[in-house]
Design a protein around this motif. Structure first.
Motif, PDB file in Angstrom:
ATOM      1  N   GLY A   1       0.791  -1.221   0.000  1.00  0.00           N
ATOM      2  CA  GLY A   1       0.000   0.000   0.000  1.00  0.00           C
ATOM      3  C   GLY A   1       0.822   1.268   0.000  1.00  0.00           C
ATOM      4  O   GLY A   1       2.020   1.270  -0.253  1.00  0.00           O
ATOM      5  N   LEU A   2       0.149   2.368   0.299  1.00  0.00           N
ATOM      6  CA  LEU A   2       0.768   3.693   0.325  1.00  0.00           C
ATOM      7  C   LEU A   2       1.941   3.723   1.297  1.00  0.00           C
ATOM      8  O   LEU A   2       3.051   4.138   0.944  1.00  0.00           O
ATOM      9  CB  LEU A   2      -0.280   4.734   0.712  1.00  0.00           C
ATOM     10  N   VAL A   3       1.706   3.327   2.524  1.00  0.00           N
ATOM     11  CA  VAL A   3       2.772   3.101   3.504  1.00  0.00           C
ATOM     12  C   VAL A   3       2.608   1.664   3.950  1.00  0.00           C
ATOM     13  O   VAL A   3       1.872   1.365   4.878  1.00  0.00           O
ATOM     14  CB  VAL A   3       2.694   4.086   4.678  1.00  0.00           C
ATOM     15  N   SER A   4       3.280   0.789   3.253  1.00  0.00           N
ATOM     16  CA  SER A   4       3.033  -0.634   3.435  1.00  0.00           C
ATOM     17  C   SER A   4       3.634  -1.143   4.739  1.00  0.00           C
ATOM     18  O   SER A   4       4.651  -0.630   5.219  1.00  0.00           O
ATOM     19  CB  SER A   4       3.603  -1.417   2.263  1.00  0.00           C
ATOM     20  N   THR A   5       3.015  -2.172   5.273  1.00  0.00           N
ATOM     21  CA  THR A   5       3.554  -2.848   6.461  1.00  0.00           C
ATOM     22  C   THR A   5       4.038  -4.245   6.109  1.00  0.00           C
ATOM     23  O   THR A   5       4.502  -4.969   6.979  1.00  0.00           O
ATOM     24  CB  THR A   5       2.491  -2.935   7.566  1.00  0.00           C
ATOM     25  N   ILE A   6       3.912  -4.635   4.823  1.00  0.00           N
ATOM     26  CA  ILE A   6       4.440  -5.916   4.347  1.00  0.00           C
ATOM     27  C   ILE A   6       5.249  -5.684   3.084  1.00  0.00           C
ATOM     28  O   ILE A   6       5.044  -4.693   2.367  1.00  0.00           O
ATOM     29  CB  ILE A   6       3.319  -6.944   4.049  1.00  0.00           C
ATOM     30  N   GLY A   7       6.167  -6.603   2.809  1.00  0.00           N
ATOM     31  CA  GLY A   7       6.927  -6.556   1.579  1.00  0.00           C
ATOM     32  C   GLY A   7       6.307  -7.440   0.522  1.00  0.00           C
ATOM     33  O   GLY A   7       5.253  -8.061   0.738  1.00  0.00           O
ATOM     34  N   PHE A   8       6.973  -7.540  -0.639  1.00  0.00           N
ATOM     35  CA  PHE A   8       6.466  -8.373  -1.721  1.00  0.00           C
ATOM     36  C   PHE A   8       6.487  -9.856  -1.377  1.00  0.00           C
ATOM     37  O   PHE A   8       5.870 -10.662  -2.075  1.00  0.00           O
ATOM     38  CB  PHE A   8       7.283  -8.143  -2.990  1.00  0.00           C
ATOM     39  N   ASP A   9       7.219 -10.225  -0.325  1.00  0.00           N
ATOM     40  CA  ASP A   9       7.216 -11.626   0.110  1.00  0.00           C
ATOM     41  C   ASP A   9       6.100 -11.914   1.099  1.00  0.00           C
ATOM     42  O   ASP A   9       5.957 -13.036   1.586  1.00  0.00           O
ATOM     43  CB  ASP A   9       8.563 -12.007   0.713  1.00  0.00           C
ATOM     44  N   GLY A  10       5.309 -10.892   1.423  1.00  0.00           N
ATOM     45  CA  GLY A  10       4.211 -11.051   2.364  1.00  0.00           C
ATOM     46  C   GLY A  10       4.613 -10.972   3.816  1.00  0.00           C
ATOM     47  O   GLY A  10       3.760 -11.042   4.708  1.00  0.00           O
ATOM     48  N   GLU A  11       5.917 -10.806   4.066  1.00  0.00           N
ATOM     49  CA  GLU A  11       6.410 -10.754   5.437  1.00  0.00           C
ATOM     50  C   GLU A  11       6.303  -9.339   5.994  1.00  0.00           C
ATOM     51  O   GLU A  11       6.409  -8.356   5.259  1.00  0.00           O
ATOM     52  CB  GLU A  11       7.866 -11.226   5.494  1.00  0.00           C
TER      53      GLU A  11
ATOM     54  N   GLU B   1       1.468   9.345  11.352  1.00  0.00           N
ATOM     55  CA  GLU B   1       2.778   9.169  10.727  1.00  0.00           C
ATOM     56  C   GLU B   1       2.642   8.997   9.220  1.00  0.00           C
ATOM     57  O   GLU B   1       3.449   9.533   8.450  1.00  0.00           O
ATOM     58  CB  GLU B   1       3.514   7.968  11.318  1.00  0.00           C
ATOM     59  N   VAL B   2       1.633   8.272   8.803  1.00  0.00           N
ATOM     60  CA  VAL B   2       1.385   8.120   7.367  1.00  0.00           C
ATOM     61  C   VAL B   2       1.190   9.490   6.727  1.00  0.00           C
ATOM     62  O   VAL B   2       1.759   9.794   5.675  1.00  0.00           O
ATOM     63  CB  VAL B   2       0.157   7.227   7.117  1.00  0.00           C
ATOM     64  N   GLN B   3       0.417  10.347   7.379  1.00  0.00           N
ATOM     65  CA  GLN B   3       0.163  11.671   6.819  1.00  0.00           C
ATOM     66  C   GLN B   3       1.441  12.501   6.766  1.00  0.00           C
ATOM     67  O   GLN B   3       1.663  13.256   5.807  1.00  0.00           O
ATOM     68  CB  GLN B   3      -0.908  12.401   7.633  1.00  0.00           C
ATOM     69  N   ARG B   4       2.295  12.365   7.784  1.00  0.00           N
ATOM     70  CA  ARG B   4       3.574  13.093   7.751  1.00  0.00           C
ATOM     71  C   ARG B   4       4.428  12.649   6.576  1.00  0.00           C
ATOM     72  O   ARG B   4       5.049  13.470   5.900  1.00  0.00           O
ATOM     73  CB  ARG B   4       4.334  12.876   9.067  1.00  0.00           C
ATOM     74  N   ARG B   5       4.449  11.358   6.335  1.00  0.00           N
ATOM     75  CA  ARG B   5       5.253  10.855   5.218  1.00  0.00           C
ATOM     76  C   ARG B   5       4.691  11.333   3.883  1.00  0.00           C
ATOM     77  O   ARG B   5       5.444  11.657   2.961  1.00  0.00           O
ATOM     78  CB  ARG B   5       5.320   9.333   5.262  1.00  0.00           C
TER      79      ARG B   5
ATOM     80  N   ARG C   1       4.060  14.450  -1.503  1.00  0.00           N
ATOM     81  CA  ARG C   1       3.606  15.706  -2.113  1.00  0.00           C
ATOM     82  C   ARG C   1       4.729  16.440  -2.847  1.00  0.00           C
ATOM     83  O   ARG C   1       4.500  16.953  -3.957  1.00  0.00           O
ATOM     84  CB  ARG C   1       2.933  16.602  -1.071  1.00  0.00           C
ATOM     85  N   PRO C   2       5.945  16.529  -2.306  1.00  0.00           N
ATOM     86  CA  PRO C   2       7.011  17.201  -3.067  1.00  0.00           C
ATOM     87  C   PRO C   2       7.326  16.517  -4.399  1.00  0.00           C
ATOM     88  O   PRO C   2       7.576  17.199  -5.402  1.00  0.00           O
ATOM     89  CB  PRO C   2       8.206  17.155  -2.106  1.00  0.00           C
ATOM     90  N   TYR C   3       7.324  15.181  -4.404  1.00  0.00           N
ATOM     91  CA  TYR C   3       7.616  14.478  -5.650  1.00  0.00           C
ATOM     92  C   TYR C   3       6.540  14.772  -6.692  1.00  0.00           C
ATOM     93  O   TYR C   3       6.846  15.067  -7.869  1.00  0.00           O
ATOM     94  CB  TYR C   3       7.706  12.973  -5.397  1.00  0.00           C
ATOM     95  N   HIS C   4       5.296  14.693  -6.285  1.00  0.00           N
ATOM     96  CA  HIS C   4       4.209  14.923  -7.225  1.00  0.00           C
ATOM     97  C   HIS C   4       4.134  16.382  -7.665  1.00  0.00           C
ATOM     98  O   HIS C   4       3.765  16.660  -8.821  1.00  0.00           O
ATOM     99  CB  HIS C   4       2.890  14.440  -6.635  1.00  0.00           C
ATOM    100  N   ALA C   5       4.490  17.289  -6.797  1.00  0.00           N
ATOM    101  CA  ALA C   5       4.542  18.695  -7.207  1.00  0.00           C
ATOM    102  C   ALA C   5       5.608  18.900  -8.279  1.00  0.00           C
ATOM    103  O   ALA C   5       5.377  19.606  -9.274  1.00  0.00           O
ATOM    104  CB  ALA C   5       4.829  19.585  -5.993  1.00  0.00           C
ATOM    105  N   ALA C   6       6.767  18.273  -8.092  1.00  0.00           N
ATOM    106  CA  ALA C   6       7.838  18.376  -9.084  1.00  0.00           C
ATOM    107  C   ALA C   6       7.408  17.747 -10.402  1.00  0.00           C
ATOM    108  O   ALA C   6       7.683  18.287 -11.489  1.00  0.00           O
ATOM    109  CB  ALA C   6       9.105  17.704  -8.562  1.00  0.00           C
ATOM    110  N   LEU C   7       6.725  16.622 -10.330  1.00  0.00           N
ATOM    111  CA  LEU C   7       6.266  15.944 -11.534  1.00  0.00           C
ATOM    112  C   LEU C   7       5.276  16.832 -12.297  1.00  0.00           C
ATOM    113  O   LEU C   7       5.389  17.010 -13.521  1.00  0.00           O
ATOM    114  CB  LEU C   7       5.625  14.609 -11.140  1.00  0.00           C
ATOM    115  N   GLN C   8       4.327  17.400 -11.581  1.00  0.00           N
ATOM    116  CA  GLN C   8       3.339  18.266 -12.222  1.00  0.00           C
ATOM    117  C   GLN C   8       3.991  19.498 -12.848  1.00  0.00           C
ATOM    118  O   GLN C   8       3.655  19.894 -13.972  1.00  0.00           O
ATOM    119  CB  GLN C   8       2.291  18.694 -11.195  1.00  0.00           C
TER     120      GLN C   8
END
Length: 258
Positions: free
Chosen positions: A90-100, A112-116, A122-129
């Motif tokens: 997910g957006l801030v995932s708690t598992i990896g691609f191995d499911g662990e 904490e998710v909102q802080r991240r 947001r900075p990355y997407h602002a730069a992209l836009q």
């Protein structure tokens, strides 16, 4: 704090590599399992693949420094699933691609998710836009190329081995039909790599959100299997394999420029 790197070009092409970063801040890494601190689900070495092409073609190149474990830049900021009904990170995932689990303690809470999101997403997407807007002003039309890579086998996400090259255009919604046709012709003309178009990977949030062909932005995602340019266990780069793959990517990128 450096969040991303942007090399501005002059061609109507922006290459975005949202899962290239592997850095994890120490306050986050300290709560993670040792294996997760290596950020194994990084799109390893994609800048090394794309940077020479971007420079030669005059394309812009945007990539983050932080790992997708910090925040996934290719997921919507509200955390909605890309593929409803399927298991995914997910957006801030708690598992990896191995499911662990990634965390041994202190999984991120809502604040904490909102802080991240605020600090990295947001900075990355602002730069992209902003870069898309700059290139559109110069050329009237621009292609956004989403460069990704993944292990060839990820049982949590799919059965068997992925095709070498996985082209996604949100089932044709994120780019003009003429561009998708040119890209498919390039894929069919080569015999080194097997491929799929709008198969398991149809394009993530960035492709779907910014691909607006009626407004002058065509977006395309390419998901490549990593065994074609590196060792998937050690993450070691393989120059001989990479040279062959880079040539295939170049043909696709040049098709984007007509």
């Amino acid at each position: 704090m450096d969040i991303f790197r942007l090399d501005q070009g002059t061609a109507p092409l922006l290459i975005s590599l949202p899962h290239d970063g592997s850095q994890i801040p120490e306050d986050i890494a300290a709560r993670m399992h040792p294996a997760a601190r290596r950020s194994p689900d990084t799109d390893w070495h994609v800048t090394r693949l794309y940077a020479p092409l971007a420079q030669a073609m005059g394309a812009s190149l945007l990539r983050p420094l932080a790992s997708r474990y910090v925040v996934d830049l290719n997921r919507p900021a509200d955390g909605h699933a890309l593929y409803p009904g399927r298991r995914e990170t997910g957006l801030v995932s708690t598992i990896g691609f191995d499911g662990e689990p990634l965390y041994r303690e202190g999984e991120p809470d809502e604040s904490e998710v909102q802080r991240r999101v605020n600090d990295y997403w947001r900075p990355y997407h602002a730069a992209l836009q902003q870069e898309l807007a700059r290139l559109r002003q110069m050329h009237g039309r621009v292609v956004l190329w989403e460069g990704h890579s993944i292990r060839s086998r990820v049982p949590m996400l799919f059965e068997g081995r992925l095709p070498d090259l996985n082209l996604g255009t949100a089932d044709g919604a994120s780019c003009l039909p003429s561009l998708q046709q040119r890209l498919e012709e390039v894929l069919r003309a080569q015999d080194r790599f097997d491929f799929a178009v709008n198969g398991r990977f149809k394009g993530g949030y960035i492709t779907r959100q910014y691909g607006r062909p009626n407004e002058g932005v065509d977006a395309v995602q390419l998901e490549m299997t990593q065994h074609n340019y590196m060792d998937e266990e050690s993450f070691a780069w393989d120059e001989d394999k990479a040279a062959v793959l880079r040539a295939a990517i170049e043909r696709l990128l040049r098709a984007c420029l007509g």
